[in-house]
Motif scaffolding. Structure first.
Motif, PDB file in Angstrom:
ATOM      1  N   PHE A  32     -92.133 167.462 101.817  1.00  0.00           N
ATOM      2  CA  PHE A  32     -93.157 166.816 100.992  1.00  0.00           C
ATOM      3  C   PHE A  32     -92.582 166.276  99.682  1.00  0.00           C
ATOM      4  O   PHE A  32     -93.082 165.286  99.144  1.00  0.00           O
ATOM      5  CB  PHE A  32     -94.298 167.795 100.709  1.00  0.00           C
ATOM      6  CG  PHE A  32     -95.069 168.186 101.942  1.00  0.00           C
ATOM      7  CD1 PHE A  32     -95.507 167.223 102.836  1.00  0.00           C
ATOM      8  CD2 PHE A  32     -95.333 169.519 102.226  1.00  0.00           C
ATOM      9  CE1 PHE A  32     -96.211 167.572 103.986  1.00  0.00           C
ATOM     10  CE2 PHE A  32     -96.035 169.876 103.370  1.00  0.00           C
ATOM     11  CZ  PHE A  32     -96.472 168.901 104.252  1.00  0.00           C
ATOM     12  N   LYS A  35     -91.024 162.934 100.865  1.00  0.00           N
ATOM     13  CA  LYS A  35     -92.035 161.978 101.340  1.00  0.00           C
ATOM     14  C   LYS A  35     -92.912 161.448 100.201  1.00  0.00           C
ATOM     15  O   LYS A  35     -93.440 160.345 100.279  1.00  0.00           O
ATOM     16  CB  LYS A  35     -92.918 162.626 102.415  1.00  0.00           C
ATOM     17  CG  LYS A  35     -92.190 162.931 103.715  1.00  0.00           C
ATOM     18  CD  LYS A  35     -91.697 161.672 104.417  1.00  0.00           C
ATOM     19  CE  LYS A  35     -92.807 160.883 105.063  1.00  0.00           C
ATOM     20  NZ  LYS A  35     -92.328 159.746 105.857  1.00  0.00           N
ATOM     21  N   THR A  36     -93.077 162.242  99.139  1.00  0.00           N
ATOM     22  CA  THR A  36     -93.863 161.789  97.982  1.00  0.00           C
ATOM     23  C   THR A  36     -92.972 161.203  96.892  1.00  0.00           C
ATOM     24  O   THR A  36     -93.446 160.912  95.789  1.00  0.00           O
ATOM     25  CB  THR A  36     -94.676 162.951  97.385  1.00  0.00           C
ATOM     26  OG1 THR A  36     -93.776 163.998  96.974  1.00  0.00           O
ATOM     27  CG2 THR A  36     -95.692 163.504  98.375  1.00  0.00           C
ATOM     28  N   ASN A  37     -91.682 161.080  97.226  1.00  0.00           N
ATOM     29  CA  ASN A  37     -90.713 160.533  96.261  1.00  0.00           C
ATOM     30  C   ASN A  37     -90.717 161.342  94.966  1.00  0.00           C
ATOM     31  O   ASN A  37     -90.796 160.800  93.878  1.00  0.00           O
ATOM     32  CB  ASN A  37     -91.017 159.051  95.975  1.00  0.00           C
ATOM     33  CG  ASN A  37     -89.872 158.350  95.281  1.00  0.00           C
ATOM     34  OD1 ASN A  37     -88.722 158.799  95.346  1.00  0.00           O
ATOM     35  ND2 ASN A  37     -90.183 157.254  94.590  1.00  0.00           N
ATOM     36  N   VAL A 112     -99.867 168.185  98.166  1.00  0.00           N
ATOM     37  CA  VAL A 112    -100.356 167.646  99.439  1.00  0.00           C
ATOM     38  C   VAL A 112    -101.544 168.439  99.960  1.00  0.00           C
ATOM     39  O   VAL A 112    -102.573 167.862 100.341  1.00  0.00           O
ATOM     40  CB  VAL A 112     -99.226 167.620 100.499  1.00  0.00           C
ATOM     41  CG1 VAL A 112     -99.762 167.196 101.860  1.00  0.00           C
ATOM     42  CG2 VAL A 112     -98.113 166.666 100.061  1.00  0.00           C
ATOM     43  N   SER A 427    -100.789 165.008 106.599  1.00  0.00           N
ATOM     44  CA  SER A 427    -100.084 164.692 105.355  1.00  0.00           C
ATOM     45  C   SER A 427     -99.992 163.188 105.080  1.00  0.00           C
ATOM     46  O   SER A 427     -99.979 162.767 103.924  1.00  0.00           O
ATOM     47  CB  SER A 427     -98.672 165.293 105.366  1.00  0.00           C
ATOM     48  OG  SER A 427     -97.916 164.794 106.460  1.00  0.00           O
ATOM     49  N   LYS A 428     -99.958 162.377 106.135  1.00  0.00           N
ATOM     50  CA  LYS A 428     -99.874 160.918 105.949  1.00  0.00           C
ATOM     51  C   LYS A 428    -101.070 160.415 105.143  1.00  0.00           C
ATOM     52  O   LYS A 428    -100.941 159.474 104.344  1.00  0.00           O
ATOM     53  CB  LYS A 428     -99.815 160.221 107.306  1.00  0.00           C
ATOM     54  CG  LYS A 428     -99.557 158.724 107.203  1.00  0.00           C
ATOM     55  CD  LYS A 428     -99.435 158.084 108.583  1.00  0.00           C
ATOM     56  CE  LYS A 428     -99.195 156.572 108.452  1.00  0.00           C
ATOM     57  NZ  LYS A 428     -99.090 155.918 109.780  1.00  0.00           N
ATOM     58  N   PHE A 431    -100.331 161.074 101.556  1.00  0.00           N
ATOM     59  CA  PHE A 431     -99.341 160.120 101.054  1.00  0.00           C
ATOM     60  C   PHE A 431    -100.006 158.769 100.741  1.00  0.00           C
ATOM     61  O   PHE A 431     -99.703 158.130  99.724  1.00  0.00           O
ATOM     62  CB  PHE A 431     -98.222 159.905 102.079  1.00  0.00           C
ATOM     63  CG  PHE A 431     -97.497 161.153 102.491  1.00  0.00           C
ATOM     64  CD1 PHE A 431     -97.380 162.229 101.616  1.00  0.00           C
ATOM     65  CD2 PHE A 431     -96.941 161.275 103.753  1.00  0.00           C
ATOM     66  CE1 PHE A 431     -96.710 163.396 101.989  1.00  0.00           C
ATOM     67  CE2 PHE A 431     -96.266 162.422 104.141  1.00  0.00           C
ATOM     68  CZ  PHE A 431     -96.152 163.490 103.262  1.00  0.00           C
ATOM     69  N   GLU A 432    -100.919 158.334 101.623  1.00  0.00           N
ATOM     70  CA  GLU A 432    -101.634 157.069 101.409  1.00  0.00           C
ATOM     71  C   GLU A 432    -102.547 157.157 100.183  1.00  0.00           C
ATOM     72  O   GLU A 432    -102.685 156.195  99.428  1.00  0.00           O
ATOM     73  CB  GLU A 432    -102.453 156.725 102.657  1.00  0.00           C
ATOM     74  CG  GLU A 432    -101.599 156.336 103.856  1.00  0.00           C
ATOM     75  CD  GLU A 432    -102.408 156.188 105.133  1.00  0.00           C
ATOM     76  OE1 GLU A 432    -103.617 156.546 105.110  1.00  0.00           O
ATOM     77  OE2 GLU A 432    -101.841 155.746 106.148  1.00  0.00           O
ATOM     78  N   LYS A 435    -100.417 156.661  97.136  1.00  0.00           N
ATOM     79  CA  LYS A 435    -100.105 155.242  96.932  1.00  0.00           C
ATOM     80  C   LYS A 435    -101.295 154.508  96.324  1.00  0.00           C
ATOM     81  O   LYS A 435    -101.137 153.655  95.435  1.00  0.00           O
ATOM     82  CB  LYS A 435     -99.715 154.599  98.261  1.00  0.00           C
ATOM     83  CG  LYS A 435     -98.361 155.046  98.796  1.00  0.00           C
ATOM     84  CD  LYS A 435     -98.071 154.398 100.142  1.00  0.00           C
ATOM     85  CE  LYS A 435     -96.732 154.885 100.700  1.00  0.00           C
ATOM     86  NZ  LYS A 435     -96.453 154.313 102.047  1.00  0.00           N
TER      87      LYS A 435
END
Length: 447
Positions: A32, A35-37, A112, A427-428, A431-432, A435
């Motif tokens: 995570f 993926k979340t930078n 997350v 989790s996607k 993430f969206e 963003k």
């Protein structure tokens, strides 16, 4: 009972003894984080801004700060004291470094799971928000049975934690003031009952007063100790970093043992990935799910980098000869006695442990309220859980039951597995949502 103990010990020996949960949670944190930078770094300043900004919260729902206080209350408990001391006792000073590492990674996991809790939460007929793993398992994955399983394992875990925490308070008061455990147990039970029973649940209002007070009190005393021993700090931090990558002489362990002690205690303390903190966070009244996700991520940092580190410094600034052969709360007690004097040291540890543990008890009661709501809307369900929780507090206070530690470990392990079974496939969506929040922030900057 003997058969039950053997079954639970068997599963614990696999889940915790073989480090399956440790590896799972570290992998989750790393996944995570990337993926979340590195959301926990990029938004650190914004997290503080969100927490300190005056936020809404009404009679039905919590303010973001109240939700933060409830989850912090359960994180900042006996584990921040006894857990940190245990890590140092077994793994040496180097274990603290690995607690920092796991907190850094766990902050992304906390983000997350909390964001998902807000996205998939529900609102009852009174306009109150409820959410957590059981809700996103049902609403996000259509796995209501998994949600029910999470509630059951949560109750198993919290039954153990309530007893363990209550016993920690009664023992410390018995040592400091020679007050019988049953007296303190009755007092704890009555105080908790006053807060959680009544026309309105007063948990949030009580905790948003207690948590800042206990944090300021504890950190003020630790800051005094650090100032008094300021010249020793370079050696202490040198010890932490050198032992983190070496072998602690006298313990007989390897670098693997040092790492695992720090990782395990860090996970126990910050709770990231277990699914408990989102149960409170989902009740927050915020304009975007990501906002509370960021605030809960900050909670992991506060727990480990502030409170746990403070506890570690008190121990590591104490002469090693005084602590030789000691472990657990006795070691911590001797450390504060060394810095503050035996009388004030014992009184301070008893008082701060009471505040830490009482806030933990209230936080767990709030978690239970949310999860019982998932099972039934009937008020009788809430009353039954409150009576159950108070019973656990009272029983734990009057007698020490080592089986309760194992029960708490067992429940926590199952909660974590069920929670992450929902977090990973969903989790996607988190993430969206991140963003989307970043776009909103950028558009605000432009205008």
């Amino acid at each position: 009972m003997f058969i039950l103990e053997n079954i639970i010990n068997f599963f614990n020996s696999i889940l915790w003894g073989k480090n399956i949960l440790v590896i799972l949670l570290i992998f989750s944190g790393m996944f995570f984080t990337f993926k979340t930078n590195f959301v926990q770094l990029r938004f650190l300043k914004h997290m503080i801004e969100l927490l300190t900004t005056k936020s809404k919260g009404n009679d039905e729902n919590l303010s973001p700060f109240q939700a933060f206080c409830i989850s912090t209350a359960t994180r900042v408990g006996a584990g921040n004291l006894a857990g940190v001391v245990s890590a140092i006792s077994i793994g040496g000073a180097g274990a603290i470094f690995w607690m920092w590492v796991v907190a850094f990674l766990g902050a992304a996991t906390a983000f997350v799971e909390t964001t998902l809790a807000l996205i998939f939460r529900e609102k009852d007929k009174d306009g109150q928000f409820f959410g957590g793993p059981c809700f996103f398992l049902k609403n996000g994955l259509n796995k209501k049975s998994w949600g029910i399983a999470f509630v059951i394992t949560g109750i198993i875990c919290w039954a153990g934690v309530l007893q363990v925490v209550s016993n920690s308070v009664t023992e410390s008061f018995n040592v400091a003031f020679n007050i019988s455990p049953i007296t303190i147990s009755v007092l704890l039970t009555l105080l908790a009952g006053i807060v959680i029973f009544g026309k309105t649940d007063k948990t949030a209002k009580v905790l948003d007063k207690i948590v800042p007070i206990m944090a300021i009190l504890y950190l003020s005393i630790v800051f005094f100790i650090i100032l008094k021993n300021f010249t020793l700090l370079p050696n202490v931090f040198s010890q932490i970093f050198s032992e983190a990558f070496g072998i602690r002489q006298g313990v007989g362990g390897t670098i693997g043992a040092v790492i695992m002690q720090g990782v395990k205690r860090g996970l126990f303390s910050n709770e990231a990935g277990t699914g408990s903190a989102p149960c409170a966070a989902a009740s927050a009244d915020v304009s975007h799910p990501v906002q509370q996700g960021l605030i809960q991520s900050l909670g992991v940092f506060v727990d480990t980098f502030v409170i746990c580190t403070a506890t570690a410094l008190v121990v590591l600034l104490t002469k090693s000869s005084i602590l030789e052969g000691l472990n657990g709360m006795e070691l911590l007690q001797k450390s504060f006695n060394y810095h503050l004097g035996s009388i004030f040291g014992e009184i301070f540890v008893a008082v701060i442990l009471f505040l830490f543990c009482f806030s933990t008890l209230l936080g767990i009661c709030f978690y239970g309220k949310v999860n019982i709501k998932f099972l039934t809307e009937k008020e009788s369900g809430q009353i039954a859980f409150k009576i159950f929780a108070l019973s656990m507090i009272f029983i734990g206070g009057i007698q020490q039951n080592l089986f309760m530690w194992n029960l708490a470990d067992f429940g926590l392990a199952l909660m974590t597995i069920i929670n992450l079974s929902g977090v990973f496939p969903l989790s996607k969506i988190a993430f969206e949502s991140l963003k989307d929040y970043e776009k909103i922030k950028e558009s605000v900057k432009v205008f």
